[in-house]
Design an enzyme around this catalytic site. Sequence first.
Site, PDB file in Angstrom:
ATOM      1  N   LYS A 171       0.846  -1.196   0.000  1.00  0.00           N
ATOM      2  CA  LYS A 171       0.000   0.000   0.000  1.00  0.00           C
ATOM      3  C   LYS A 171       0.881   1.245   0.000  1.00  0.00           C
ATOM      4  O   LYS A 171       2.058   1.218   0.399  1.00  0.00           O
ATOM      5  CB  LYS A 171      -0.940   0.021   1.211  1.00  0.00           C
ATOM      6  CG  LYS A 171      -0.270   0.024   2.580  1.00  0.00           C
ATOM      7  CD  LYS A 171       0.235   1.385   3.060  1.00  0.00           C
ATOM      8  CE  LYS A 171       0.953   1.298   4.392  1.00  0.00           C
ATOM      9  NZ  LYS A 171       1.623   2.579   4.771  1.00  0.00           N
ATOM     10  N   ASP A 192      -2.590  -1.322  10.522  1.00  0.00           N
ATOM     11  CA  ASP A 192      -2.858  -1.404   9.085  1.00  0.00           C
ATOM     12  C   ASP A 192      -3.534  -2.706   8.669  1.00  0.00           C
ATOM     13  O   ASP A 192      -4.037  -2.800   7.549  1.00  0.00           O
ATOM     14  CB  ASP A 192      -1.561  -1.265   8.284  1.00  0.00           C
ATOM     15  CG  ASP A 192      -0.988   0.138   8.312  1.00  0.00           C
ATOM     16  OD1 ASP A 192      -1.697   1.055   8.752  1.00  0.00           O
ATOM     17  OD2 ASP A 192       0.171   0.307   7.898  1.00  0.00           O
TER      18      ASP A 192
END
Length: 274
Positions: free
Chosen positions: A9, A127
Amino acid sequence: MKRIPAAAKINLALLVGPTRADGLHEIVTVMQRVDLCDSVEVEPAEALSVEGYREDTLVRTALVALADAAGVEPRWRAAIRKRIPLAAGLGGGSADAAAALVLANPLLDDPLKPERLAEVAAGIGADVPFFLEPGTKLAEGAGERLTSLELPQDFWVVLALQRRARKTATADVYARFDESRGADGFDERRAALSDALASALRPRDFAAFPPNDLAEAAGRPRIVDELLERGAFRADVSGAGPAVYGLFHHLPDARQAARRLRLNARTWVVAPVW
């Protein structure tokens, strides 16, 4: 054994607010997957084992946490094939952990419901919940409150990691942020990001997103400016660094920028993935 990709990401924006009662910082971040991927495999086994680039990973932590939540012994064999650089701000460990949860949960006699699985993921790392489901997300709180975003995906990403870059522990980056800048103006920056998201109809509109609050504390690399000089319409540090990204409209421009950076940095040209 089933195998699935675990995508990296980037943080298209990352705002940091005050420290909460639990010791974590309030954050607001826009998280976008890109197609630099590890792969993770999980299968039933007599005992827990994790094979791959490095055995001591969040995958082991995730599988133990899943077993604890389900009230069973952790009896899986997991295998990881790494492509995402370690400790770079690209979320590789969290992506691997989420992939392991997604693969192992259906192997339980009584799989956890999605809401409970998300709770387990949040206990592993801020996350990890993001990686459980597809889509670009706005993450708030400590990263556990997720809202889906409909952002344009027609752009290219140059990822760059300076050769011999030193990774500073994330906790140390946050400490430097607190010492140098702190949460002053957080509400104003959050409002600016909200306005910019509402107006983001084309990739070039991402240029209006506030810069990563942690960039300076992470030792903002010169490569950020080089990407902008080479045509990126946005460039910034991802997460707590040290990896940086540049966003480009056209693939040839992205490839050319990546080539010119390779003397001093490892580079990848990737696309956003849903």
